[in-house]
Write a protein that holds these residues in place. Sequence first.
Motif, PDB file in Angstrom:
ATOM      1  N   VAL A   1      46.151  39.833  39.983  1.00 36.57           N
ATOM      2  CA  VAL A   1      44.865  40.358  39.496  1.00 36.57           C
ATOM      3  C   VAL A   1      45.152  41.368  38.401  1.00 36.57           C
ATOM      4  O   VAL A   1      46.011  42.259  38.572  1.00 36.57           O
ATOM      5  CB  VAL A   1      44.055  41.016  40.635  1.00 36.57           C
ATOM      6  N   SER A   2      44.474  41.239  37.287  1.00 36.85           N
ATOM      7  CA  SER A   2      44.675  42.172  36.177  1.00 36.85           C
ATOM      8  C   SER A   2      43.698  43.347  36.292  1.00 36.85           C
ATOM      9  O   SER A   2      42.552  43.193  36.708  1.00 36.85           O
ATOM     10  CB  SER A   2      44.459  41.449  34.841  1.00 36.85           C
ATOM     11  N   HIS A  17      40.409  47.786  57.946  1.00 33.73           N
ATOM     12  CA  HIS A  17      39.217  48.420  57.393  1.00 33.73           C
ATOM     13  C   HIS A  17      38.138  48.491  58.471  1.00 33.73           C
ATOM     14  O   HIS A  17      37.827  47.491  59.129  1.00 33.73           O
ATOM     15  CB  HIS A  17      38.693  47.634  56.189  1.00 33.73           C
ATOM     16  N   ALA A  18      37.548  49.670  58.633  1.00 30.73           N
ATOM     17  CA  ALA A  18      36.538  49.870  59.670  1.00 30.73           C
ATOM     18  C   ALA A  18      35.117  49.801  59.123  1.00 30.73           C
ATOM     19  O   ALA A  18      34.164  50.001  59.856  1.00 30.73           O
ATOM     20  CB  ALA A  18      36.735  51.236  60.340  1.00 30.73           C
ATOM     21  N   GLY A  19      34.964  49.524  57.828  1.00 34.61           N
ATOM     22  CA  GLY A  19      33.619  49.467  57.263  1.00 34.61           C
ATOM     23  C   GLY A  19      33.029  50.830  56.981  1.00 34.61           C
ATOM     24  O   GLY A  19      31.797  50.978  56.956  1.00 34.61           O
ATOM     25  N   LEU A  20      33.876  51.855  56.774  1.00 37.58           N
ATOM     26  CA  LEU A  20      33.396  53.208  56.481  1.00 37.58           C
ATOM     27  C   LEU A  20      33.645  53.629  55.040  1.00 37.58           C
ATOM     28  O   LEU A  20      33.143  54.676  54.604  1.00 37.58           O
ATOM     29  CB  LEU A  20      34.075  54.218  57.418  1.00 37.58           C
ATOM     30  N   GLY A  21      34.419  52.853  54.301  1.00 40.70           N
ATOM     31  CA  GLY A  21      34.815  53.265  52.953  1.00 40.70           C
ATOM     32  C   GLY A  21      33.637  53.460  52.024  1.00 40.70           C
ATOM     33  O   GLY A  21      33.536  54.489  51.337  1.00 40.70           O
ATOM     34  N   ASN A  26      38.144  48.089  47.507  1.00 42.91           N
ATOM     35  CA  ASN A  26      37.149  47.077  47.872  1.00 42.91           C
ATOM     36  C   ASN A  26      37.128  45.948  46.847  1.00 42.91           C
ATOM     37  O   ASN A  26      37.042  44.758  47.190  1.00 42.91           O
ATOM     38  CB  ASN A  26      35.778  47.753  47.971  1.00 42.91           C
ATOM     39  N   ALA A  27      37.202  46.321  45.545  1.00 45.25           N
ATOM     40  CA  ALA A  27      37.191  45.298  44.497  1.00 45.25           C
ATOM     41  C   ALA A  27      38.417  44.396  44.587  1.00 45.25           C
ATOM     42  O   ALA A  27      38.322  43.160  44.449  1.00 45.25           O
ATOM     43  CB  ALA A  27      37.116  45.966  43.123  1.00 45.25           C
ATOM     44  N   LEU A  28      39.596  44.965  44.830  1.00 44.79           N
ATOM     45  CA  LEU A  28      40.821  44.164  44.904  1.00 44.79           C
ATOM     46  C   LEU A  28      40.794  43.219  46.103  1.00 44.79           C
ATOM     47  O   LEU A  28      41.297  42.084  46.025  1.00 44.79           O
ATOM     48  CB  LEU A  28      42.040  45.087  44.987  1.00 44.79           C
ATOM     49  N   ARG A  29      40.227  43.658  47.204  1.00 51.41           N
ATOM     50  CA  ARG A  29      40.218  42.809  48.401  1.00 51.41           C
ATOM     51  C   ARG A  29      39.349  41.571  48.221  1.00 51.41           C
ATOM     52  O   ARG A  29      39.581  40.538  48.844  1.00 51.41           O
ATOM     53  CB  ARG A  29      39.728  43.611  49.617  1.00 51.41           C
ATOM     54  N   PHE A  30      38.305  41.681  47.391  1.00 51.16           N
ATOM     55  CA  PHE A  30      37.391  40.550  47.239  1.00 51.16           C
ATOM     56  C   PHE A  30      37.549  39.844  45.898  1.00 51.16           C
ATOM     57  O   PHE A  30      36.704  39.024  45.541  1.00 51.16           O
ATOM     58  CB  PHE A  30      35.943  41.039  47.412  1.00 51.16           C
ATOM     59  N   THR A  31      38.572  40.204  45.144  1.00 54.93           N
ATOM     60  CA  THR A  31      38.847  39.505  43.892  1.00 54.93           C
ATOM     61  C   THR A  31      39.827  38.375  44.156  1.00 54.93           C
ATOM     62  O   THR A  31      40.902  38.606  44.737  1.00 54.93           O
ATOM     63  CB  THR A  31      39.430  40.471  42.846  1.00 54.93           C
ATOM     64  N   PRO A  32      39.508  37.157  43.766  1.00 59.07           N
ATOM     65  CA  PRO A  32      40.434  36.030  44.009  1.00 59.07           C
ATOM     66  C   PRO A  32      41.683  36.145  43.145  1.00 59.07           C
ATOM     67  O   PRO A  32      41.750  36.935  42.195  1.00 59.07           O
ATOM     68  CB  PRO A  32      39.584  34.807  43.628  1.00 59.07           C
ATOM     69  N   PHE A  45      47.284  51.255  42.254  1.00 59.31           N
ATOM     70  CA  PHE A  45      46.943  49.940  42.798  1.00 59.31           C
ATOM     71  C   PHE A  45      47.628  48.790  42.057  1.00 59.31           C
ATOM     72  O   PHE A  45      47.456  47.622  42.436  1.00 59.31           O
ATOM     73  CB  PHE A  45      45.418  49.724  42.744  1.00 59.31           C
ATOM     74  N   LEU A  46      48.380  49.106  41.028  1.00 63.00           N
ATOM     75  CA  LEU A  46      49.000  48.050  40.223  1.00 63.00           C
ATOM     76  C   LEU A  46      49.925  47.145  41.038  1.00 63.00           C
ATOM     77  O   LEU A  46      49.854  45.909  40.915  1.00 63.00           O
ATOM     78  CB  LEU A  46      49.759  48.657  39.037  1.00 63.00           C
ATOM     79  N   PRO A  47      50.806  47.673  41.903  1.00 58.64           N
ATOM     80  CA  PRO A  47      51.670  46.766  42.692  1.00 58.64           C
ATOM     81  C   PRO A  47      50.856  45.811  43.560  1.00 58.64           C
ATOM     82  O   PRO A  47      51.197  44.620  43.669  1.00 58.64           O
ATOM     83  CB  PRO A  47      52.506  47.732  43.545  1.00 58.64           C
ATOM     84  N   LEU A  48      49.786  46.299  44.168  1.00 53.45           N
ATOM     85  CA  LEU A  48      48.953  45.425  44.989  1.00 53.45           C
ATOM     86  C   LEU A  48      48.276  44.357  44.133  1.00 53.45           C
ATOM     87  O   LEU A  48      48.169  43.191  44.538  1.00 53.45           O
ATOM     88  CB  LEU A  48      47.909  46.257  45.735  1.00 53.45           C
ATOM     89  N   ALA A  49      47.845  44.756  42.939  1.00 51.80           N
ATOM     90  CA  ALA A  49      47.207  43.787  42.050  1.00 51.80           C
ATOM     91  C   ALA A  49      48.205  42.735  41.571  1.00 51.80           C
ATOM     92  O   ALA A  49      47.875  41.543  41.440  1.00 51.80           O
ATOM     93  CB  ALA A  49      46.573  44.518  40.865  1.00 51.80           C
ATOM     94  N   GLU A  50      49.433  43.129  41.320  1.00 51.57           N
ATOM     95  CA  GLU A  50      50.435  42.174  40.855  1.00 51.57           C
ATOM     96  C   GLU A  50      50.772  41.152  41.928  1.00 51.57           C
ATOM     97  O   GLU A  50      51.068  39.990  41.626  1.00 51.57           O
ATOM     98  CB  GLU A  50      51.694  42.921  40.411  1.00 51.57           C
ATOM     99  N   ASP A  51      50.724  41.567  43.196  1.00 53.42           N
ATOM    100  CA  ASP A  51      51.004  40.615  44.272  1.00 53.42           C
ATOM    101  C   ASP A  51      49.994  39.483  44.295  1.00 53.42           C
ATOM    102  O   ASP A  51      50.315  38.351  44.688  1.00 53.42           O
ATOM    103  CB  ASP A  51      50.992  41.334  45.624  1.00 53.42           C
ATOM    104  N   THR A  52      48.757  39.774  43.928  1.00 52.36           N
ATOM    105  CA  THR A  52      47.718  38.735  43.926  1.00 52.36           C
ATOM    106  C   THR A  52      47.392  38.251  42.529  1.00 52.36           C
ATOM    107  O   THR A  52      46.384  37.554  42.331  1.00 52.36           O
ATOM    108  CB  THR A  52      46.434  39.296  44.593  1.00 52.36           C
TER     109      THR A  52
END
Length: 452
Positions: free
Chosen positions: A330-331, A416-420, A357-363, A321-328
Amino acid sequence: MSNRLSLANRLALLFAACTAVVSLTAGVLFNRASEAHFLELDQQLLESKLPTLRTVLHDVDNARRLDERKPALQTELAHQPDLALKIRGFDGAVWFDSLPQASADMPMHNGLHTLNTAETAYRAYTVALHPDTPNSPQLTLLLNITHHQHFLQRMQHLIWLTVGLSALATALLGAWAARSGLQPLRQMSEIAASVSASSLTTRLPQGDMPRELADLTQAFNAMLGRLDDAFQRLSAFSADIAHELRTPLSNLLTHTQVTLTRPREIEDYREALLGNLEELQWMAQMVNDMLYLAKAEHGLLTPNREHLRLEDEADALLEFFLPLAEDTHVSLSREGQATIKGDRHMLRRALSNLLDNALRFTPAHGQVWVRIEKINNSVRINIENNGPTIPAELLPRLFDRFYRADPARHEGSTEHAGLGLAITQSIIRAHGGTIRCESADGLTRFVVELPA
């Protein structure tokens, strides 16, 4: 099945059988006690006559002397008409018999015994006339006990009559009592027969049930509650599926219809198919997730147990998940270590859902922490992120299927379908663990506890 006795009839027959056995036992015991009592009275009566007879016959040692005592002997016997006397010599010869027509063929035994003729019964008591003399004559006293026998016969007839009447009365009263006592069961049967998908809210009145049926009533009501809850969830699940599939299906239909309205270039068709493929892939993933949840609800998820170092699994996911976190901006960080036995693929999927889920809702410029610690016989994994606080009333619903805490996300989202979280909860439960969410003061934490 229809030929089997009802429970009420079985109880009635059981009551009747018990009453018959008790009555018969009591009657037999009373009859035996009566016989023993009469036997004791007869023996006392016969023994009370011996001193008088021995006094009258004190010097009799042969038949000639007996002839001299006959007048006094007959006078004594006349005082009790139901008593007869037979005197025999030591050689067995009969010297005197006051009842020759009845006692001629009767076998005589020493001591007390009973003799029966065609019409009369006697209690016979044979003893020596002179107990201290070796060759003493033998006295046999015969007491007429016919009236005793008639009394005992009437008693036996009364016993059998009582047993029969008692069994019949108990059977009738038992049937009435059993039917009255089983009324709550019939009420339960009527309510159970009336239960349907539209009346699962029906409940048995627990306050009106007897103590023996209280637990059954409570269990029956609890079963109806579980059925009602399961039916409501199934109905909601069906509605959610239709709701989720409506938008992508509508998109596919609209996109396809627009593409077919006029001839287009090959590249346009290619782009249209790629767009449709994205929608179809999302729908396929949602169907697979629903099948996975269905297996979990039926206990068909069987994790493979292997030793896992949680710090290694967490580091591998954080690296993914590091590349996705770097785009936003987020550490990501991880603390602690522990080892458990579990299914690597399933646990990675659960932790991946939580991190996603945490990355999606972290500013932006926020932080996600993974903390691993061992507490007694369990391992706790905390996945925390800063961001909007989730209201307390929404926390219990986060693990429901198709539920989205973010109201900005529109229906039928292809991301996301809300099943995770529902899948994550199923995986954790399959491993014998628990999961919960805590959110306060701008910090959201998912707490996973697994057996060590």
